[in-house]
Design a protein around this motif. Structure first.
Motif, PDB file in Angstrom:
ATOM      1  N   ILE A  10       0.872  -1.179   0.000  1.00 51.42           N
ATOM      2  CA  ILE A  10       0.000   0.000   0.000  1.00 51.42           C
ATOM      3  C   ILE A  10       0.904   1.222   0.000  1.00 51.42           C
ATOM      4  N   GLN A  11       0.727   2.088  -0.983  1.00 51.65           N
ATOM      5  CA  GLN A  11       1.556   3.292  -1.067  1.00 51.65           C
ATOM      6  C   GLN A  11       0.842   4.455  -0.393  1.00 51.65           C
ATOM      7  N   ASN A  12       1.619   5.335   0.190  1.00 56.89           N
ATOM      8  CA  ASN A  12       1.109   6.515   0.902  1.00 56.89           C
ATOM      9  C   ASN A  12       0.150   6.118   2.024  1.00 56.89           C
ATOM     10  N   TYR A  13       0.596   5.208   2.885  1.00 60.27           N
ATOM     11  CA  TYR A  13      -0.224   4.715   3.984  1.00 60.27           C
ATOM     12  C   TYR A  13       0.049   5.535   5.240  1.00 60.27           C
ATOM     13  N   GLY A  15       0.857   8.563   5.964  1.00 61.34           N
ATOM     14  CA  GLY A  15       2.059   9.382   5.987  1.00 61.34           C
ATOM     15  C   GLY A  15       3.346   8.640   5.696  1.00 61.34           C
ATOM     16  N   GLN A  16       3.299   7.322   5.634  1.00 59.49           N
ATOM     17  CA  GLN A  16       4.485   6.543   5.296  1.00 59.49           C
ATOM     18  C   GLN A  16       4.568   6.420   3.780  1.00 59.49           C
ATOM     19  N   ASP A  17       5.756   6.133   3.274  1.00 58.15           N
ATOM     20  CA  ASP A  17       5.896   5.976   1.831  1.00 58.15           C
ATOM     21  C   ASP A  17       5.124   4.752   1.340  1.00 58.15           C
ATOM     22  N   GLU A  18       5.367   3.627   1.991  1.00 59.28           N
ATOM     23  CA  GLU A  18       4.646   2.424   1.599  1.00 59.28           C
ATOM     24  C   GLU A  18       4.605   1.438   2.761  1.00 59.28           C
ATOM     25  N   LYS A  19       3.626   0.544   2.720  1.00 61.83           N
ATOM     26  CA  LYS A  19       3.469  -0.476   3.759  1.00 61.83           C
ATOM     27  C   LYS A  19       3.203  -1.803   3.060  1.00 61.83           C
ATOM     28  N   GLU A  20       3.951  -2.840   3.458  1.00 60.31           N
ATOM     29  CA  GLU A  20       3.749  -4.169   2.876  1.00 60.31           C
ATOM     30  C   GLU A  20       2.826  -4.973   3.783  1.00 60.31           C
TER      31      GLU A  20
END
Length: 60
Positions: A10-13, A15-20
């Motif tokens: 998931i991108q832009n989760y 405020g984070q860049d991405e989350k797997e």
């Protein structure tokens, strides 16, 4: 059996860049379980048949 990862990103989760996100592949686990079960039963019944045959031959 064709294992395909079920992970996705998931991108832009929040405020984070991405989350797997990691998930279990239940189709793969089920197929592996059936293979183990069938192999175990095949070995058990083969061993049992061989044991009965040897016992029958030794009684003669």
């Amino acid at each position: 059996m064709d294992y395909e990862t079920s992970n996705y990103i998931i991108q832009n989760y929040k405020g984070q860049d991405e989350k797997e996100v990691r998930e279990w592949d239940f189709a793969y686990i089920t197929q592996a379980g059936f293979i183990i079960l069938i192999t175990t039963l095949l070995i058990y019944f083969s061993w049992d048949a061989l044991k009965k045959r040897v016992d029958k031959d030794s009684k003669m």
